[in-house]
Design a protein around this motif. Structure first.
Motif, PDB file in Angstrom:
ATOM      1  N   LEU A  20      55.973  16.535 -21.755  1.00 35.47           N
ATOM      2  CA  LEU A  20      55.740  16.217 -23.154  1.00 35.47           C
ATOM      3  C   LEU A  20      56.654  15.090 -23.620  1.00 35.47           C
ATOM      4  N   GLY A  21      57.924  15.125 -23.219  1.00 40.90           N
ATOM      5  CA  GLY A  21      58.855  14.076 -23.620  1.00 40.90           C
ATOM      6  C   GLY A  21      58.394  12.700 -23.185  1.00 40.90           C
ATOM      7  N   SER A  22      57.925  12.591 -21.955  1.00 40.25           N
ATOM      8  CA  SER A  22      57.463  11.302 -21.439  1.00 40.25           C
ATOM      9  C   SER A  22      56.244  10.802 -22.206  1.00 40.25           C
ATOM     10  N   ALA A  23      55.302  11.704 -22.458  1.00 38.87           N
ATOM     11  CA  ALA A  23      54.084  11.310 -23.161  1.00 38.87           C
ATOM     12  C   ALA A  23      54.379  10.920 -24.607  1.00 38.87           C
ATOM     13  N   LEU A  24      55.272  11.652 -25.247  1.00 38.56           N
ATOM     14  CA  LEU A  24      55.671  11.297 -26.613  1.00 38.56           C
ATOM     15  C   LEU A  24      56.346   9.932 -26.635  1.00 38.56           C
ATOM     16  N   ALA A  25      57.233   9.689 -25.682  1.00 37.49           N
ATOM     17  CA  ALA A  25      57.950   8.418 -25.644  1.00 37.49           C
ATOM     18  C   ALA A  25      56.981   7.247 -25.524  1.00 37.49           C
ATOM     19  N   THR A  26      55.999   7.373 -24.642  1.00 41.48           N
ATOM     20  CA  THR A  26      55.032   6.293 -24.447  1.00 41.48           C
ATOM     21  C   THR A  26      54.236   6.024 -25.720  1.00 41.48           C
ATOM     22  N   THR A  27      53.770   7.083 -26.368  1.00 40.12           N
ATOM     23  CA  THR A  27      52.964   6.916 -27.576  1.00 40.12           C
ATOM     24  C   THR A  27      53.794   6.389 -28.739  1.00 40.12           C
ATOM     25  N   LEU A  28      54.999   6.899 -28.904  1.00 37.82           N
ATOM     26  CA  LEU A  28      55.850   6.432 -29.998  1.00 37.82           C
ATOM     27  C   LEU A  28      56.243   4.973 -29.813  1.00 37.82           C
ATOM     28  N   ARG A  29      56.460   4.575 -28.572  1.00 38.15           N
ATOM     29  CA  ARG A  29      56.775   3.163 -28.315  1.00 38.15           C
ATOM     30  C   ARG A  29      55.575   2.290 -28.678  1.00 38.15           C
ATOM     31  N   GLY A  32      55.543   1.200 -32.080  1.00 36.52           N
ATOM     32  CA  GLY A  32      56.599   0.279 -32.481  1.00 36.52           C
ATOM     33  C   GLY A  32      57.945   0.915 -32.703  1.00 36.52           C
ATOM     34  N   ALA A  33      58.107   2.202 -32.347  1.00 38.53           N
ATOM     35  CA  ALA A  33      59.394   2.871 -32.523  1.00 38.53           C
ATOM     36  C   ALA A  33      60.380   2.451 -31.442  1.00 38.53           C
ATOM     37  N   ASN A  34      61.639   2.411 -31.797  1.00 37.31           N
ATOM     38  CA  ASN A  34      62.720   2.282 -30.821  1.00 37.31           C
ATOM     39  C   ASN A  34      63.090   3.675 -30.330  1.00 37.31           C
ATOM     40  N   LEU A  35      63.428   3.793 -29.055  1.00 31.10           N
ATOM     41  CA  LEU A  35      63.580   5.110 -28.451  1.00 31.10           C
ATOM     42  C   LEU A  35      64.961   5.324 -27.855  1.00 31.10           C
ATOM     43  N   ALA A  36      65.619   6.402 -28.296  1.00 26.66           N
ATOM     44  CA  ALA A  36      66.831   6.899 -27.657  1.00 26.66           C
ATOM     45  C   ALA A  36      66.417   8.100 -26.815  1.00 26.66           C
ATOM     46  N   LEU A  37      66.430   7.945 -25.503  1.00 31.15           N
ATOM     47  CA  LEU A  37      65.893   8.928 -24.575  1.00 31.15           C
ATOM     48  C   LEU A  37      67.035   9.740 -23.978  1.00 31.15           C
ATOM     49  N   LEU A  38      67.075  11.020 -24.297  1.00 34.05           N
ATOM     50  CA  LEU A  38      68.175  11.894 -23.899  1.00 34.05           C
ATOM     51  C   LEU A  38      67.656  12.942 -22.923  1.00 34.05           C
ATOM     52  N   LEU A  40      68.913  15.651 -19.363  1.00 36.90           N
ATOM     53  CA  LEU A  40      69.967  16.153 -18.487  1.00 36.90           C
ATOM     54  C   LEU A  40      70.175  15.213 -17.307  1.00 36.90           C
ATOM     55  N   ASP A  41      69.101  14.605 -16.836  1.00 41.11           N
ATOM     56  CA  ASP A  41      69.166  13.621 -15.754  1.00 41.11           C
ATOM     57  C   ASP A  41      69.268  12.232 -16.379  1.00 41.11           C
ATOM     58  N   GLY A  42      70.490  11.739 -16.513  1.00 42.78           N
ATOM     59  CA  GLY A  42      70.714  10.452 -17.156  1.00 42.78           C
ATOM     60  C   GLY A  42      70.097   9.291 -16.403  1.00 42.78           C
ATOM     61  N   ASP A  43      70.107   9.356 -15.082  1.00 42.56           N
ATOM     62  CA  ASP A  43      69.493   8.280 -14.296  1.00 42.56           C
ATOM     63  C   ASP A  43      67.993   8.213 -14.546  1.00 42.56           C
ATOM     64  N   ALA A  44      67.354   9.371 -14.626  1.00 45.97           N
ATOM     65  CA  ALA A  44      65.920   9.400 -14.896  1.00 45.97           C
ATOM     66  C   ALA A  44      65.621   8.868 -16.292  1.00 45.97           C
ATOM     67  N   ALA A  45      66.474   9.207 -17.266  1.00 51.11           N
ATOM     68  CA  ALA A  45      66.281   8.704 -18.628  1.00 51.11           C
ATOM     69  C   ALA A  45      66.446   7.190 -18.678  1.00 51.11           C
ATOM     70  N   ALA A  46      67.422   6.669 -17.925  1.00 49.91           N
ATOM     71  CA  ALA A  46      67.629   5.220 -17.892  1.00 49.91           C
ATOM     72  C   ALA A  46      66.435   4.516 -17.261  1.00 49.91           C
ATOM     73  N   LEU A  47      65.902   5.090 -16.182  1.00 52.22           N
ATOM     74  CA  LEU A  47      64.719   4.513 -15.546  1.00 52.22           C
ATOM     75  C   LEU A  47      63.520   4.573 -16.490  1.00 52.22           C
ATOM     76  N   THR A  51      61.108   1.354 -18.129  1.00 47.03           N
ATOM     77  CA  THR A  51      59.649   1.223 -18.040  1.00 47.03           C
ATOM     78  C   THR A  51      59.010   1.010 -19.405  1.00 47.03           C
ATOM     79  N   LEU A  52      59.761   1.314 -20.471  1.00 51.65           N
ATOM     80  CA  LEU A  52      59.210   1.222 -21.817  1.00 51.65           C
ATOM     81  C   LEU A  52      59.602  -0.054 -22.547  1.00 51.65           C
ATOM     82  N   GLY A  53      60.557  -0.793 -21.993  1.00 52.02           N
ATOM     83  CA  GLY A  53      60.940  -2.041 -22.637  1.00 52.02           C
ATOM     84  C   GLY A  53      62.402  -2.353 -22.433  1.00 52.02           C
ATOM     85  N   PRO A  54      62.872  -3.456 -22.996  1.00 51.90           N
ATOM     86  CA  PRO A  54      64.281  -3.832 -22.871  1.00 51.90           C
ATOM     87  C   PRO A  54      65.181  -2.877 -23.645  1.00 51.90           C
ATOM     88  N   ALA A  55      66.475  -2.986 -23.401  1.00 51.99           N
ATOM     89  CA  ALA A  55      67.433  -2.078 -24.026  1.00 51.99           C
ATOM     90  C   ALA A  55      67.414  -2.156 -25.545  1.00 51.99           C
TER      91      ALA A  55
END
Length: 280
Positions: A20-29, A32-38, A40-47, A51-55
């Motif tokens: 659900l988190g991944s699907a929400l992130a894609t749709t919210l982006r 036009g929303a900016n996303l702070a992705l939190l 437990l796996d920080g490396d996965a969140a960074a990756l 995939t969703l855009g620049p920092a």
């Protein structure tokens, strides 16, 4: 109907790399929303962020929702990075299907800690930022808040608790102009559900999620309802009409008690008094 345009707003999502988190992130982006992705796996969140855009529009942080310091640190960093936090989605959650008789007490405590206390910590850490923006808090609850399945005690208890926590928090924050909502989907397809579909206990309980209250619904249906709910700053979001009655009936009395029992000027005064009271 409120039109809460998400373009340019910053949305925080915990459990961001899950289904659900991944699907929400894609749709919210895409809105036009900016996303702070939190996550437990920080490396996965960074990756995920890459995939969703620049920092400038998406960035990931490692977070443990069972640790308030961890959440406060990440949300503070996100606020500094984006300059604002408008919406927070407390999405992190876990589940298990086991009877009370054989359940390890540590499992009960873990589910409650992640699913319920994790929402409280997420809201707590986000509060000053969201109040500043007169923003919106959303917690992922479930139809399990209203339909209490056996062998699912800690999960249904945590999701009912999330619903109650959202109602209480909404009253506390309404004089700040902050909205608080809870999302109540039934079963939908995610990696977490893959385990449910292969568990003979779960398939016995819920009939393989083929019909009735337990029928599986598309992930897209849940995401669309959640995003519309955010844009409308909804109090309660139920993705499917077939489940709406079961969700709405327990809450019919709440708006009445909200208005009669807790008048607008009472709550800010009580909050002020509590802030000066000595801890018990």
């Amino acid at each position: 109907m409120i039109d809460y345009n998400l373009a340019g707003r910053t949305v925080v999502i915990t459990g961001s790399t899950g289904g659900l988190g991944s699907a929400l992130a894609t749709t919210l982006r895409s809105r036009g929303a900016n996303l702070a992705l939190l996550d437990l796996d920080g490396d996965a969140a960074a990756l995920q962020a890459r995939t969703l855009g620049p920092a400038a529009v998406a960035r990931g942080w490692a977070v443990d929702v069972t640790d308030l310091d961890s959440i406060q640190s990440a949300i503070g960093s996100a606020a500094r990075h984006f300059g604002r936090i408008d919406v927070v989605i407390a999405n992190a959650g876990i589940a298990a299907v086991q009877p009370l008789e054989s359940m390890d007490p540590a499992l009960w405590e873990r589910i409650i800690d992640v699913n319920l206390s994790g929402v409280w910590r997420t809201f707590k850490a986000s509060l000053p930022h969201v109040v500043e923006r007169r923003g919106y808090l959303l917690a992922i609850s479930s139809m399990a808040a209203f339909v209490h399945s056996p062998l699912n005690g800690p999960y249904v208890a945590s999701k009912a608790g999330v619903w109650a926590l959202c109602d209480a928090t909404r009253l506390e924050l309404r004089h700040h102009g902050v909205g608080v909502g809870s999302l109540h989907p039934t079963f939908f397809q995610t990696p977490m559900m893959d385990a449910v579909q292969t568990d003979p206990v779960a398939t016995t309980l819920w009939g393989g999620n083929r019909a009735g209250l337990f029928k599986m619904i598309p992930l897209d249906t849940v995401v669309a309802a959640a995003v519309t709910g955010i844009e409308n700053r909804s109090d309660m979001i139920v993705p499917t009409r077939s489940n709406a009655l079961a969700a709405r009936i327990p809450g019919l009395i709440r708006p009445i008690t909200d208005r009669i029992g807790f008048r607008h000027n009472v709550i800010p005064r009580a909050v002020e008094l509590a802030s000066h009271a000595s801890p018990s």
